[in-house]
Design an enzyme around this catalytic site. Sequence first.
Site, PDB file in Angstrom:
ATOM      1  N   SER A 156      50.878 102.180  49.487  1.00  0.00           N
ATOM      2  CA  SER A 156      50.612 101.690  50.829  1.00  0.00           C
ATOM      3  C   SER A 156      51.249 100.322  51.025  1.00  0.00           C
ATOM      4  O   SER A 156      51.194  99.466  50.141  1.00  0.00           O
ATOM      5  CB  SER A 156      49.100 101.580  51.072  1.00  0.00           C
ATOM      6  OG  SER A 156      48.479 102.839  50.986  1.00  0.00           O
ATOM      7  N   GLU A 239      39.369  97.411  43.370  1.00  0.00           N
ATOM      8  CA  GLU A 239      39.917  98.283  44.404  1.00  0.00           C
ATOM      9  C   GLU A 239      38.844  99.196  44.964  1.00  0.00           C
ATOM     10  O   GLU A 239      38.734  99.380  46.188  1.00  0.00           O
ATOM     11  CB  GLU A 239      41.056  99.115  43.827  1.00  0.00           C
ATOM     12  CG  GLU A 239      41.653 100.111  44.812  1.00  0.00           C
ATOM     13  CD  GLU A 239      42.736 100.979  44.194  1.00  0.00           C
ATOM     14  OE1 GLU A 239      43.620 101.429  44.943  1.00  0.00           O
ATOM     15  OE2 GLU A 239      42.701 101.193  42.968  1.00  0.00           O
ATOM     16  N   GLU A 372      37.439 113.374  42.015  1.00  0.00           N
ATOM     17  CA  GLU A 372      37.152 114.069  40.758  1.00  0.00           C
ATOM     18  C   GLU A 372      37.077 113.085  39.592  1.00  0.00           C
ATOM     19  O   GLU A 372      36.166 113.152  38.743  1.00  0.00           O
ATOM     20  CB  GLU A 372      38.232 115.123  40.484  1.00  0.00           C
ATOM     21  CG  GLU A 372      38.209 116.306  41.437  1.00  0.00           C
ATOM     22  CD  GLU A 372      38.834 115.989  42.793  1.00  0.00           C
ATOM     23  OE1 GLU A 372      38.682 116.804  43.722  1.00  0.00           O
ATOM     24  OE2 GLU A 372      39.459 114.922  42.936  1.00  0.00           O
TER      25      GLU A 372
END
Length: 402
Positions: A156, A239, A372
Site C-alpha cells: 500500500s 501493525e 487464518e
Amino acid sequence: MASVMTEADLRARISAFLAEHDPAAAAGGGDADRLAFLRARFDAGLAWVHFPTGLGGLGAGRSLQPVADDAFAAAGAPDNRPGRIGIGLGMAAPTILVHGSSEQRERFLRPLWTGEEVWCQLFSEPGAGSDLAGLGTRARRDGDDWVLDGQKVWTSMAHVARWAILLARTDPDVPKHAGLSYFVLDMTAPGVEVRPLRQLTGEAEFNEVYLTGARIPDTQRLGDVGDGWKVAQTTLMNERVSIGGGALPREGGMIGVLAAAWRSDPGARTPGMHDTVMRLWVRAEAARLTAMRVRQQLAAGAPGPDGSAVKLSFATLNQQISAAELDLLGDEGLRRDSWAMGRPEEVDFTGRDAGYRYLRAKGNSIEGGTSEVLRNIIAERVLGLPAEPRVDTRVAWKDLPR
C-alpha cells in the site's frame, strides 16, 4: 524520582502552545503554514506525547495521547493526514523508536509525523505472504552498502512513498527466521520500480515493487544483521493494533455508517434487519472497548499477541457490517461513482459509497496478517493450545522446497 505528567499538566502545555501558534491560521493558510505548525507541535513534544522528549514526545503515559489529539482537533488545528501516512505512524515509527539508532530516530521521526515523508512496508512477496519468514528477496553486502534483488507485493502507498521498511534475506545458509535483516529503503533509489495492482474496487491502492540491484547503506539497517525477524515482530504487532485497534468514539468507523443509514430510512426497519443491526452494534462496541484495553498495554511496552484478536475482529466485523449496509440500502447500495482505476493517496476504509465499502472490506482479512494466520497466533499464544507441527524451522532456507 521524575514527576508523572498529569492530564492537567498536558492541557496547560497545549493551551500555551496554541496561544503562540494560531491553529486557525495554520489550517486556513497554505502548505507552508500547515507544515510550520506541525513541525512546531512535534518540537514541543505534543506529537506523540508518550514518545521520549526530543522525539516528538514528553515521556508521558500513552493514555494521554487522545487528550492531546482531541484538544488540537477541537481547536481546529491541521492534522498530519493520518490516512496518507498510516503505515509510517502505526508501523515504521514504533519500530524505529525501539530498534533504531539515535541518528536514525532523529533523521526519520520528525518528517514521518509531519507527513513530509510517506512510508510503505516491503514485507510480503509472491511466494511469502502468510509464511513471511520464507521470503526470498536477497540483500548482499558490498562494502558499506547492501545490494537488493527481489520482488515485493501488496504494498500500500508505495506509489507515493519516500521510504520503506523492508525485510530481506542476508543469509540463506541458516534456518529461515535466522537469516533475515531489516532495512530502511529509499524508494527513489535506482533499481526500485513500483507497478500498480488493480484491486476489486477498481483502484490501485496496492502495488508490487521490483528491486534490481537497489543499494541500501548499512547505516539504514535497523537492528543487527540476522536480527530481522525480531525487529519485524515489533512492526507486525504494532501493525495489527494500528489497523484494528485505532481509537474510535462510540459508533465510530463502519458501524457508525450503518447506524446512520438505519436511522435515516424508517421503511427499511424490518424485524430481521433490526436484529442484525443491533447484534452488529453490540459486537462493534465490544470490539472498540477491547481495542482500548489493548492500546493501554502499549504504555507498558510493545503490544502482545492480543493485537491479533483485535485485528481479526476488525476484519470480520467490517465485512459483516458492509454486507448489512448493502442489504439495508437494496439496489441503491450497488451504485458506484466510477470504476476507473485511480491511484488513491490515502487508505480509506469507510469513505465513498456503500458499494466501495463492501468491496474494500474484503481486503481486511488479508492485509496486516491473514485471518487464518491470526487465528493460529491467538490459539497458540493467547489460548495456549498446542502449536501446529512445523518441519522447516531447523532447515537452512536454501534447502527448503519452493
